[in-house]
Motif scaffolding. Structure first.
Motif, PDB file in Angstrom:
ATOM      1  N   LEU A  91       0.834  -1.215   0.000  1.00 34.85           N
ATOM      2  CA  LEU A  91       0.000   0.000   0.000  1.00 34.85           C
ATOM      3  C   LEU A  91       0.865   1.260   0.000  1.00 34.85           C
ATOM      4  O   LEU A  91       0.590   2.217  -0.724  1.00 34.85           O
ATOM      5  CB  LEU A  91      -0.921   0.010   1.225  1.00 34.85           C
ATOM      6  N   GLU A  92       1.936   1.218   0.792  1.00 31.82           N
ATOM      7  CA  GLU A  92       2.815   2.387   0.900  1.00 31.82           C
ATOM      8  C   GLU A  92       3.507   2.709  -0.433  1.00 31.82           C
ATOM      9  O   GLU A  92       3.652   3.867  -0.813  1.00 31.82           O
ATOM     10  CB  GLU A  92       3.918   2.114   1.938  1.00 31.82           C
ATOM     11  N   SER A  93       3.960   1.647  -1.096  1.00 29.95           N
ATOM     12  CA  SER A  93       4.823   1.845  -2.274  1.00 29.95           C
ATOM     13  C   SER A  93       4.065   2.288  -3.519  1.00 29.95           C
ATOM     14  O   SER A  93       4.691   2.680  -4.511  1.00 29.95           O
ATOM     15  CB  SER A  93       5.578   0.549  -2.593  1.00 29.95           C
ATOM     16  N   ASP A  94       2.748   2.223  -3.480  1.00 30.29           N
ATOM     17  CA  ASP A  94       1.988   2.525  -4.699  1.00 30.29           C
ATOM     18  C   ASP A  94       2.214   3.951  -5.176  1.00 30.29           C
ATOM     19  O   ASP A  94       2.181   4.233  -6.372  1.00 30.29           O
ATOM     20  CB  ASP A  94       0.493   2.275  -4.455  1.00 30.29           C
ATOM     21  N   ARG A  95       2.471   4.863  -4.204  1.00 28.11           N
ATOM     22  CA  ARG A  95       2.667   6.254  -4.563  1.00 28.11           C
ATOM     23  C   ARG A  95       3.818   6.447  -5.556  1.00 28.11           C
ATOM     24  O   ARG A  95       3.780   7.306  -6.423  1.00 28.11           O
ATOM     25  CB  ARG A  95       2.970   7.067  -3.294  1.00 28.11           C
ATOM     26  N   ARG A  96       4.852   5.616  -5.402  1.00 28.80           N
ATOM     27  CA  ARG A  96       6.014   5.756  -6.304  1.00 28.80           C
ATOM     28  C   ARG A  96       5.611   5.448  -7.749  1.00 28.80           C
ATOM     29  O   ARG A  96       6.049   6.114  -8.680  1.00 28.80           O
ATOM     30  CB  ARG A  96       7.137   4.820  -5.869  1.00 28.80           C
ATOM     31  N   ILE A  97       4.773   4.420  -7.889  1.00 31.23           N
ATOM     32  CA  ILE A  97       4.324   4.078  -9.247  1.00 31.23           C
ATOM     33  C   ILE A  97       3.462   5.204  -9.824  1.00 31.23           C
ATOM     34  O   ILE A  97       3.620   5.590 -10.985  1.00 31.23           O
ATOM     35  CB  ILE A  97       3.538   2.750  -9.239  1.00 31.23           C
ATOM     36  N   ASP A  98       2.573   5.723  -9.003  1.00 27.16           N
ATOM     37  CA  ASP A  98       1.712   6.823  -9.473  1.00 27.16           C
ATOM     38  C   ASP A  98       2.557   8.006  -9.928  1.00 27.16           C
ATOM     39  O   ASP A  98       2.292   8.619 -10.970  1.00 27.16           O
ATOM     40  CB  ASP A  98       0.767   7.275  -8.350  1.00 27.16           C
ATOM     41  N   ALA A  99       3.586   8.324  -9.132  1.00 25.51           N
ATOM     42  CA  ALA A  99       4.438   9.468  -9.474  1.00 25.51           C
ATOM     43  C   ALA A  99       5.160   9.208 -10.798  1.00 25.51           C
ATOM     44  O   ALA A  99       5.296  10.103 -11.636  1.00 25.51           O
ATOM     45  CB  ALA A  99       5.443   9.724  -8.354  1.00 25.51           C
ATOM     46  N   MET A 100       5.600   7.952 -10.979  1.00 24.98           N
ATOM     47  CA  MET A 100       6.319   7.642 -12.226  1.00 24.98           C
ATOM     48  C   MET A 100       5.408   7.760 -13.440  1.00 24.98           C
ATOM     49  O   MET A 100       5.832   8.190 -14.507  1.00 24.98           O
ATOM     50  CB  MET A 100       6.906   6.231 -12.156  1.00 24.98           C
ATOM     51  N   GLU A 101       4.141   7.376 -13.259  1.00 28.27           N
ATOM     52  CA  GLU A 101       3.212   7.510 -14.388  1.00 28.27           C
ATOM     53  C   GLU A 101       3.131   8.976 -14.816  1.00 28.27           C
ATOM     54  O   GLU A 101       3.200   9.296 -16.007  1.00 28.27           O
ATOM     55  CB  GLU A 101       1.814   6.997 -14.027  1.00 28.27           C
ATOM     56  N   ASN A 102       2.998   9.861 -13.832  1.00 29.14           N
ATOM     57  CA  ASN A 102       2.917  11.291 -14.160  1.00 29.14           C
ATOM     58  C   ASN A 102       4.175  11.782 -14.860  1.00 29.14           C
ATOM     59  O   ASN A 102       4.102  12.526 -15.841  1.00 29.14           O
ATOM     60  CB  ASN A 102       2.675  12.113 -12.893  1.00 29.14           C
ATOM     61  N   GLU A 103       5.329  11.366 -14.346  1.00 26.18           N
ATOM     62  CA  GLU A 103       6.594  11.805 -14.954  1.00 26.18           C
ATOM     63  C   GLU A 103       6.693  11.335 -16.402  1.00 26.18           C
ATOM     64  O   GLU A 103       7.083  12.096 -17.298  1.00 26.18           O
ATOM     65  CB  GLU A 103       7.788  11.219 -14.192  1.00 26.18           C
ATOM     66  N   ILE A 104       6.358  10.060 -16.623  1.00 27.28           N
ATOM     67  CA  ILE A 104       6.480   9.497 -17.976  1.00 27.28           C
ATOM     68  C   ILE A 104       5.492  10.174 -18.922  1.00 27.28           C
ATOM     69  O   ILE A 104       5.844  10.513 -20.063  1.00 27.28           O
ATOM     70  CB  ILE A 104       6.284   7.966 -17.934  1.00 27.28           C
ATOM     71  N   ASP A 105       4.283  10.403 -18.452  1.00 24.86           N
ATOM     72  CA  ASP A 105       3.303  11.080 -19.305  1.00 24.86           C
ATOM     73  C   ASP A 105       3.788  12.470 -19.689  1.00 24.86           C
ATOM     74  O   ASP A 105       3.691  12.883 -20.847  1.00 24.86           O
ATOM     75  CB  ASP A 105       1.948  11.189 -18.581  1.00 24.86           C
ATOM     76  N   GLU A 106       4.322  13.173 -18.706  1.00 22.97           N
ATOM     77  CA  GLU A 106       4.792  14.533 -18.950  1.00 22.97           C
ATOM     78  C   GLU A 106       5.923  14.532 -19.985  1.00 22.97           C
ATOM     79  O   GLU A 106       5.914  15.298 -20.945  1.00 22.97           O
ATOM     80  CB  GLU A 106       5.301  15.106 -17.630  1.00 22.97           C
ATOM     81  N   GLU A 107       6.875  13.623 -19.786  1.00 22.06           N
ATOM     82  CA  GLU A 107       8.023  13.553 -20.688  1.00 22.06           C
ATOM     83  C   GLU A 107       7.587  13.115 -22.095  1.00 22.06           C
ATOM     84  O   GLU A 107       8.044  13.678 -23.097  1.00 22.06           O
ATOM     85  CB  GLU A 107       9.059  12.579 -20.110  1.00 22.06           C
ATOM     86  N   GLY A 108       6.692  12.128 -22.159  1.00 19.72           N
ATOM     87  CA  GLY A 108       6.223  11.634 -23.462  1.00 19.72           C
ATOM     88  C   GLY A 108       5.488  12.725 -24.223  1.00 19.72           C
ATOM     89  O   GLY A 108       5.712  12.936 -25.424  1.00 19.72           O
ATOM     90  N   ILE A 109       4.625  13.453 -23.533  1.00 17.77           N
ATOM     91  CA  ILE A 109       3.872  14.538 -24.185  1.00 17.77           C
ATOM     92  C   ILE A 109       4.823  15.647 -24.622  1.00 17.77           C
ATOM     93  O   ILE A 109       4.684  16.213 -25.708  1.00 17.77           O
ATOM     94  CB  ILE A 109       2.770  15.066 -23.231  1.00 17.77           C
ATOM     95  N   HIS A 110       5.818  15.909 -23.766  1.00 16.65           N
ATOM     96  CA  HIS A 110       6.824  16.912 -24.123  1.00 16.65           C
ATOM     97  C   HIS A 110       7.532  16.530 -25.434  1.00 16.65           C
ATOM     98  O   HIS A 110       7.709  17.367 -26.329  1.00 16.65           O
ATOM     99  CB  HIS A 110       7.835  17.043 -22.981  1.00 16.65           C
ATOM    100  N   LEU A 111       7.897  15.253 -25.552  1.00 14.24           N
ATOM    101  CA  LEU A 111       8.593  14.809 -26.773  1.00 14.24           C
ATOM    102  C   LEU A 111       7.672  14.877 -27.987  1.00 14.24           C
ATOM    103  O   LEU A 111       8.092  15.272 -29.073  1.00 14.24           O
ATOM    104  CB  LEU A 111       9.129  13.380 -26.599  1.00 14.24           C
ATOM    105  N   LEU A 112       6.404  14.506 -27.810  1.00 10.18           N
ATOM    106  CA  LEU A 112       5.465  14.589 -28.931  1.00 10.18           C
ATOM    107  C   LEU A 112       5.337  16.035 -29.401  1.00 10.18           C
ATOM    108  O   LEU A 112       5.329  16.323 -30.597  1.00 10.18           O
ATOM    109  CB  LEU A 112       4.084  14.075 -28.520  1.00 10.18           C
ATOM    110  N   ALA A 113       5.257  16.945 -28.429  1.00  8.40           N
ATOM    111  CA  ALA A 113       5.036  18.348 -28.773  1.00  8.40           C
ATOM    112  C   ALA A 113       6.275  18.991 -29.388  1.00  8.40           C
ATOM    113  O   ALA A 113       6.176  19.772 -30.328  1.00  8.40           O
ATOM    114  CB  ALA A 113       4.614  19.132 -27.527  1.00  8.40           C
ATOM    115  N   THR A 114       7.439  18.646 -28.850  1.00  5.46           N
ATOM    116  CA  THR A 114       8.636  19.369 -29.295  1.00  5.46           C
ATOM    117  C   THR A 114       9.356  18.681 -30.450  1.00  5.46           C
ATOM    118  O   THR A 114      10.006  19.345 -31.256  1.00  5.46           O
ATOM    119  CB  THR A 114       9.638  19.540 -28.129  1.00  5.46           C
TER     120      THR A 114
END
Lengths: 230, 274
Positions: free
Chosen positions: A48-71
């Motif tokens: 239960l505790e560790s799930d936050r790390r996965i959630d944070a990584m999803e956000n980071e990857i989405d942000e980076e992926g969208i950044h690459l698509l846009a730029t």
């Protein structure tokens, strides 16, 4: 061409992140199943505790992926890779959520008598873990044949899930005091079945990355095709 | 592949005819057969065969010097104007070889219009720019009507209808380029060739040109050379990739940009060339 080299670095970084996230999701999955089989509440809490790390990584990857698509306005294999990584991140995040659901069932099961679950659950858990691991390996190796093999195994998990459902239904009808217990085991089974579905999604993404073939919702045909050419 | 004149059959790697799909019924507006272009000793376009389906938008992409503009210019005899240029092969338009000796290049250019990279309006009024072609061709009909129709087709009418007598040079770059398209349309061509038509324009003017091409597709066959891959991906139905004077790959645009079959195409569109 300095800009292109930078893009290569960014792509490599995005891949490293999704692999790190996949590692975390696999670990969460293994821990949740271990906590279930061992009735280990401490381990369930850790999940239960560790799930936050996965959630944070999803956000980071989405942000980076969208950044690459846009730029970078990527094309061809780069476009396929980035869009599929974005889908994989959401599937991995959900694998994490299902692991959390299993861990929560483990905690609720503490208040029920310790009864061995139907053995099919063990089989399902094993296959689900293997499927996720193999899907990630297929991504790393860019191996569409391995990915097709994963699609086939999803059917096995579905049959296990049906079987667990029938067994538990019989037990609960015969012994109503087993209903709380039976419902939790049923939830665990359903979560494992969903995890296998997520692994299947990732396998389909790998086929798209490598071969640019969309095989979603036609898995049966793909299996036949691969069987014919293998 | 040694592309011989004759009916073009799909070949896995270099396909003169794209998968026909929705263009099959309409037939081909142009059939390019084994075309080579030389500038002196330089073999700039090498044995290219390619079908341009009627009312398709075909994009030609490739690195600078790959021969795409040279090929485009050979489609309406523009290379005649280059002293050292020599064109071989056939460009079939309604069954007739446009490269043939007996063919009048001026008539070819009336049927197959061209728009260039830099807007090049004549230093005349907006009206006279559009009327120029019909006048020298002695086209019958009401000139006011021809001018209005052409400007409407080029999506410029609303912006200039009150200033038709003003100099075309007072228009913005994007407007000038649409004026050049109107000028090309005024002589009622069947095919429109565009060589980097938006590369000197800002994104808004570029978007207008792209919208316009989609509109014009209802009546015209369009061949566009562009360095802007996103533009090719946005506007075209089919894309031809050229490299070192050769046609490397020709396919449905969506396939070219998501799943190119040829290594060189992939390297080019993903920016990994060289």
């Amino acid at each position: 061409m300095a800009m292109e080299r930078h893009f290569e670095h960014q792509l490599a970084d995005l891949q490293n992140r999704i692999l790190t996230m996949a590692g975390l999701a696999e670990e969460q999955l293994r821990s949740s199943i271990k906590s279930f089989l061992d009735r280990d509440a401490d381990l369930a809490h850790e999940v239960l505790e560790s799930d936050r790390r996965i959630d944070a990584m999803e956000n980071e990857i989405d942000e980076e992926g969208i950044h690459l698509l846009a730029t970078q306005q990527p094309m061809a294999r780069d476009l396929r890779l980035i869009t599929m990584i974005l889908k994989m991140s959401s599937d991995l995040e959900r694998i994490g959520d299902h692991a959390v659901n299993v861990a929560e069932s483990v905690l609720r099961l503490r208040s029920t008598p310790a009864v061995e679950p139907p053995p099919e659950i063990n089989g399902m858990a094993e296959i689900a873990i293997e499927m996720v691991k193999d899907a990630v390996d297929a991504f790393v190796e860019r191996d569409p044949k391995a990915a097709v093999a994963i699609l086939r195994r999803d059917d096995v998990v579905d049959r296990y899930d049906d079987s667990v459902f029938r067994v538990l239904l019989t037990i609960m009808m015969e012994n109503p005091r087993r209903i709380s217990w039976g419902m939790e085991i049923l939830l665990v089974s359903r979560n494992l079945e969903r995890i296998a579905d997520m692994a299947t999604n990732i396998a389909e993404d790998v086929i798209y990355i490598v071969e640019a073939r969309n095989v979603k919702h036609h898995a049966g045909e793909v299996v036949l095709e691969a069987g014919g050419t293998a | 592949m040694s592309a011989a004149p004759g009916p073009a059959t799909p070949v896995p790697v270099v396909a003169p005819a794209p998968p026909a799909g929705r263009f099959k019924a309409a037939g081909n507006a142009l059939e390019i057969r084994d075309v080579s272009v030389y500038y002196g000793d330089v073999h700039a376009v090498k044995n290219v065969s390619l079908d341009i389906p009627t009312r398709a938008i075909v994009a030609m992409i490739g690195p600078s010097g790959c021969g795409k503009s040279t090929l485009l210019r050979s489609l309406n005899r523009m290379n005649d104007l280059v002293v050292s240029a020599r064109v071989e092969g056939q460009v079939l338009f309604r069954g007739e070889n446009l490269i043939g000796r007996g063919v009048d290049p001026v008539e070819v250019r009336r049927r197959i219009g061209m728009v260039f990279q830099k807007p090049n309006p004549f230093p005349k009024s907006i009206y006279d720019n559009v009327a120029f072609g019909p006048r020298i061709n002695g086209m019958p009909g009401d000139m006011d009507e021809i001018v209005e129709t052409s400007l409407r087709q080029a999506a410029l009418w609303e912006e200039v209808k009150h200033r038709l007598r003003e100099s075309a040079l007072g228009l913005s770059g994007g407007q000038q380029q649409r004026l050049c398209i109107a000028r090309a349309l005024a002589v009622k061509p069947e095919i429109l060739l565009l060589d980097e038509p938006a590369s000197a324009l800002d994104p808004i003017a570029t978007a207008k040109i792209e919208e316009l091409l989609k509109e014009l597709q209802r009546e015209y066959t369009i061949v566009i050379v562009t360095h802007n891959m996103q533009q090719a991906a946005r506007v075209s139905d089919l894309t031809a990739f050229m490299y070192l004077g050769r046609l490397m790959e020709y396919n449905v645009t969506d396939d070219i940009f998501t799943n190119p079959r040829v290594r060189e195409t992939e390297d080019y569109i993903t920016g990994r060339f060289g």
